[in-house]
Design a protein around this motif. Structure first.
Motif, PDB file in Angstrom:
ATOM      1  N   TYR A 268      -1.113  29.368  18.919  1.00 39.17           N
ATOM      2  CA  TYR A 268      -2.313  28.842  19.551  1.00 39.17           C
ATOM      3  C   TYR A 268      -2.104  27.455  20.175  1.00 39.17           C
ATOM      4  O   TYR A 268      -3.052  26.681  20.318  1.00 39.17           O
ATOM      5  CB  TYR A 268      -3.451  28.797  18.537  1.00 39.17           C
ATOM      6  N   SER A 271      -4.215  27.141  23.440  1.00 37.03           N
ATOM      7  CA  SER A 271      -5.647  27.064  23.144  1.00 37.03           C
ATOM      8  C   SER A 271      -6.010  25.675  22.631  1.00 37.03           C
ATOM      9  O   SER A 271      -7.071  25.131  22.959  1.00 37.03           O
ATOM     10  CB  SER A 271      -6.020  28.122  22.100  1.00 37.03           C
ATOM     11  N   GLN A 379      -5.896  33.435  24.903  1.00 34.58           N
ATOM     12  CA  GLN A 379      -5.297  33.874  23.645  1.00 34.58           C
ATOM     13  C   GLN A 379      -4.677  35.263  23.768  1.00 34.58           C
ATOM     14  O   GLN A 379      -3.798  35.626  22.987  1.00 34.58           O
ATOM     15  CB  GLN A 379      -6.353  33.862  22.531  1.00 34.58           C
TER      16      GLN A 379
END
Length: 401
Positions: A268, A271, A379
């Motif tokens: 991640y 993100s 994602q």
């Protein structure tokens, strides 16, 4: 990474140093001519307008002609324009608008040919490393070394940073001259709009483009009157303004160097950058009243920007067919950088109507909304791959480019 890569990398770093000088010196020059936020924002508007007007044509040229020769021509044109600006630095601000536009037009060519040249000189599995080093060196030269030096030279003599900038373009051109690349281009003239069509049909690149465009729009809003923000809110001198711009580079250098490792190890990463960037802007707008505090927030923001830039550039270079890379890259530039004149105009008007902090709050709100809406799509998208795989893998994460 061989001789051609290192020559390209060196030339890019030297010209980025000149761009850093220009980044500090141009708004300082505008501020000597007027203190009107709208007129100062006009410099950013005309300087970024070429990204909207000529990006597609530059991309088509990059896919048709020898990229090395195009890059050389652009560097020498920029060298000449900087010399003219240095010689006539005390002219009317309208002259400054015209020079900003011409210099910005010349800059679209290196941007267009850069992506194909990197791909031609670097093996696929080394793209993150190459882009990371390139981003780190450019951040060091463009933001860390260039602006303080530009502010200092401007304080010594107004035309000095522009003369030195001209010299950096000449040195960069000399380095690029030593590159040896093959010219294997299609015999049929490529259509500029094919790159835009390919980009719009690719879901992942569409999402990346929307996030990058929003980020650049917001950055342009805040940068348009940044010199007044630095002088009036932080109380900085001309040399201090250069140091202020340099704080943006620290995180960018680190982000470029560590991006490959972070992207490959942490799912991640991207993100996180999307969320952190507007939070750092909020810190600058609300609690930062001195250079040190601004630097803390700016370092984190530029670190995230660098990681995003490495990831998106590598993903684009892997995903787009070689024969389309110049046009697709320029189509993305058309959108992501083409919003900058709009942002500069909005930033100047907003600051004039509601105060110097107003563009920051508008930028924070807009970037937060778009970032949150894009998270799910990002994602699901592999912006780059670890280990050089040719196929996307589940996500890993701005250049706003």
């Amino acid at each position: 990474m061989g001789r051609n890569w290192y020559l390209l990398w060196s030339g890019s770093a030297v010209s980025a140093l000149g761009d850093g000088l220009f980044l500090a010196a141009l708004p300082l020059l505008a501020a000597t001519l007027t203190q009107d936020p709208k007129l100062i924002a006009g410099v950013s508007f005309f300087g970024t307008l070429p990204w909207l007007l000529v990006s597609l044509s530059a991309g088509a040229a990059a896919d048709r002609y020898d990229g090395r020769r195009l890059l050389l021509a652009a560097l020498w044109v920029q060298c000449a324009l900087m010399a003219v600006l240095a010689a006539f630095h005390n002219a009317h601000i309208a002259f400054l608008y015209g020079m900003a536009f011409l210099i910005g037009t010349a800059e679209t060519v290196p941007r267009a040919v850069g992506q194909p040249l990197i791909k031609a000189t670097v093996e696929n599995h080394l793209l993150e490393r190459a882009n990371g080093r390139l981003f780190a060196s450019q951040s060091t030269a463009l933001q860390f070394l260039g602006p303080p030096l530009g502010g200092l030279l401007f304080a010594v003599a107004v035309p000095a940073p522009f003369w030195v900038n001209a010299l950096t373009f000449a040195i960069a051109a000399a380095l690029v001259t030593k590159m040896r690349t093959s010219h294997d281009k299609p015999p049929v003239r490529p259509k500029a709009r094919e790159g835009l069509r390919w980009l719009l049909n690719h879901k992942a690149l569409r999402t990346i483009t929307v996030v990058s465009a929003t980020t650049n729009l917001c950055i342009a809003m805040t940068m348009a009157t940044l010199v007044l923000f630095a002088q009036q809110r932080l109380g900085l001198t001309n040399a201090g303004f250069g140091a202020f711009l340099a704080t943006l580079a620290c995180g960018g250098v680190a982000g470029g160097l560590f991006a490959e490792r972070l992207i490959s190890r942490y799912r991640y990463t991207i993100s996180a950058t999307v969320v952190l960037i507007p939070l750092m802007w909020l810190g600058i707008a609300t609690v930062a009243h001195d250079l040190v505090t601004v630097a803390v927030f700016a370092v984190v923001s530029s670190f995230c920007t660098a990681v995003w830039g490495v990831a998106t550039a590598s993903f684009r270079q892997r995903t787009v067919p070689t024969e389309l890379l110049g046009r697709v890259s320029s189509a993305q530039t058309l959108i992501t950088w083409g919003v900058q004149p709009v942002g500069a105009l909005l930033g100047g008007l907003t600051a004039d109507w509601f105060g110097l902090l107003a563009p920051w709050y508008v930028a924070i709100t807009l970037r937060t909304v778009v970032g949150v809406l894009s998270l799910r799509s990002l994602q699901r998208t592999a912006l780059s791959t670890a280990g050089g795989s040719e196929h996307p893998v589940p996500p890993t994460g701005l250049s706003a480019g």
